[in-house]
Design a protein around this motif. Structure first.
Motif, mmCIF file in Angstrom:
data_model
loop_
_atom_site.group_PDB
_atom_site.id
_atom_site.type_symbol
_atom_site.label_atom_id
_atom_site.label_comp_id
_atom_site.label_asym_id
_atom_site.label_seq_id
_atom_site.Cartn_x
_atom_site.Cartn_y
_atom_site.Cartn_z
ATOM 1 N N SER A 1 33.359 33.552 33.231
ATOM 2 C CA SER A 1 34.992 33.528 33.921
ATOM 3 C C SER A 1 34.846 32.645 34.960
ATOM 4 O O SER A 1 33.887 32.324 35.723
ATOM 5 C CB SER A 1 35.241 34.876 34.052
ATOM 6 N N ASP A 2 36.080 32.092 35.475
ATOM 7 C CA ASP A 2 36.301 31.530 36.643
ATOM 8 C C ASP A 2 35.835 32.208 37.844
ATOM 9 O O ASP A 2 35.094 31.621 38.850
ATOM 10 C CB ASP A 2 37.686 30.864 36.640
ATOM 11 N N ARG A 3 36.074 33.580 37.929
ATOM 12 C CA ARG A 3 35.921 34.318 39.067
ATOM 13 C C ARG A 3 34.273 34.477 39.031
ATOM 14 O O ARG A 3 33.714 34.370 40.140
ATOM 15 C CB ARG A 3 36.475 35.812 38.798
ATOM 16 N N ARG B 1 32.962 31.075 40.532
ATOM 17 C CA ARG B 1 33.290 30.923 41.681
ATOM 18 C C ARG B 1 32.336 31.491 42.583
ATOM 19 O O ARG B 1 31.904 30.920 43.435
ATOM 20 C CB ARG B 1 34.789 31.179 41.989
ATOM 21 N N ARG B 2 32.341 32.959 42.534
ATOM 22 C CA ARG B 2 31.371 33.771 43.166
ATOM 23 C C ARG B 2 29.954 33.311 43.345
ATOM 24 O O ARG B 2 29.426 33.095 44.444
ATOM 25 C CB ARG B 2 31.559 35.060 42.777
#
Length: 397
Positions: free
Chosen positions: A111-113, A116-117
């Motif tokens: 996922s993008d989240r 990103r993290r």
């Protein structure tokens, strides 16, 4: 007491086994569990962080230059948990600012989240388990994703500025023909990964595939060999350099962590069933998630085996592991490191060279050809028998 700076510290790899999966693949014999029990997930996180802190005290003279999160499905475990583990590693060990930090992922859990993290935490390499571009075959394998999800995952990975992407592919799959495998390779190459691992399907005892293999149209050994050689040729034509039996990469993108295994480097493994080779000893954690958590919490036994590795055993490992790589074996290095003669191997290696299975480079190194890799188990067994005979003669002498 000697002062150890980063310049003269020993390199060390760290492997984190994340044993959680959404579902179990039909062919997989790695240790993993399918669970949604948050207490078990939290218990694992606390236990592995405690284990890392304890082990860090044993390695003040080492510099961690690779970290690898494997599984299981690390991406399914979640970004917060992986970030917490990596933070614990950095607090417990000296980690190089140029360390290669990899996490494995299934396409359906990217996922993008998450990206990103993990990117913000310093993860810089993704290993994506695509396996095949045929959804029907993926379903037969028990894979929890489609090829469209794999393509979408790659787009997300690139969008979040990961510049080192590895993809895993398998050949010899149910109903897969040689032509279909060639099309799969070219299709996946359009994703432009920096690294590709190609593995032949192995039917392991104890897996669902082993129980029902007669109901699947699996490739025979000759067809798998043809698929392997096709992969070598196709990937070379696309600019990928083969550096190990199953691994290919663009320039500058070898898996630095996996090279530690093949080149005899030191590494520490954390999590149930994780293996280590450190301080001249090899040890493996118990293959039981709850037992691992309890053992860490209570100070109990979490290792199921520990052995001191004798120099002669290292000599055998040198042959076994180095001959998996295109770099191969160096006669001078072998004799200097193990105080054993290399000459007894030459007759066998020359025969392999005549048969097109091995070659010798200008600097004297011997390595196997792609055809030799197909017969590597037999060739290495022959060399190990020669090594054993040479050692026995030396003892009698």
């Amino acid at each position: 007491m000697a002062l150890f700076t980063r310049k003269n510290k020993k390199p060390l790899g760290i492997y984190i086994h994340v044993p959680f999966c959404r579902s179990k693949c039909q062919y997989c014999d790695f240790y993993s569990v399918t669970t949604k029990d948050d207490r078990l997930l939290d218990g694992y996180l606390r236990a592995i962080c405690t284990h890392i802190r304890e082990a860090g005290q044993l390695a003040p003279n080492h510099l961690v230059d690779t970290v690898y999160f494997g599984g299981g499905t690390p991406s399914l475990f979640g970004a917060e948990g992986m970030a917490a583990i990596l933070t614990t590693i950095r607090k417990s060990f000296d980690v190089s600012p140029r360390a290669e930090i990899t996490f494995e992922a299934n396409p359906d859990s990217v996922s993008d989240r998450l990206l990103r993290r993990l990117r913000s935490e310093g993860f810089n390499r993704v290993s994506l388990g695509i396996q095949c571009d045929n959804d029907e075959i993926l379903k037969k394998l028990g894979r929890p994703h489609s090829y469209a999800q794999a393509e979408a995952a790659v787009k997300r990975i690139r969008k979040k500025r990961f510049k080192n992407l590895s993809v895993d592919l398998m050949y010899g799959l149910p109903g897969q023909t040689l032509d279909a495998w060639k099309r799969t390779l070219k299709h996946v190459l359009s994703l432009n990964p920096e690294h590709i691992s190609c593995y032949g399907l192995k039917v392991e005892e104890g897996t669902p595939l082993y129980e029902y293999q007669e109901f699947y149209d699996l490739a025979d050994d000759d067809t798998q060999a043809d698929m392997y050689l096709a992969a070598v040729d196709i990937l070379k034509s696309y600019g990928y350099r083969q550096y190990e039996i199953s691994n290919f990469c663009k320039k500058g993108h070898v898996s630095r962590h996996n090279l530690k295994y093949w080149q005899g480097g030191e590494y520490l493994g954390f999590g149930p069933d994780a293996s280590s080779d450190f301080g001249g000893r090899r040890f493996t954690a118990i293959r039981d998630l709850r037992g691992y958590i309890e053992g860490i919490q209570t100070g109990g036994q979490v290792l199921r085996e520990m052995t001191e590795v004798a120099p002669r055993e290292r000599a055998g490992e040198y042959l076994m592991m180095r001959l998996r790589t295109v770099a191969g074996i160096d006669p001078e290095e072998y004799e200097k490191q193990f105080l054993l003669p290399f000459a007894p191997f030459l007759e066998t290696l020359q025969v392999c060279k005549q048969r097109g299975l091995a070659t010798q480079t200008y600097d004297g190194r011997w390595h196997l050809t792609p055809g030799g890799f197909l017969l590597s188990n037999t060739i290495i067994s022959d060399l190990l028998l020669i090594q054993e005979k040479t050692e026995s003669q030396g003892k009698r002498g």
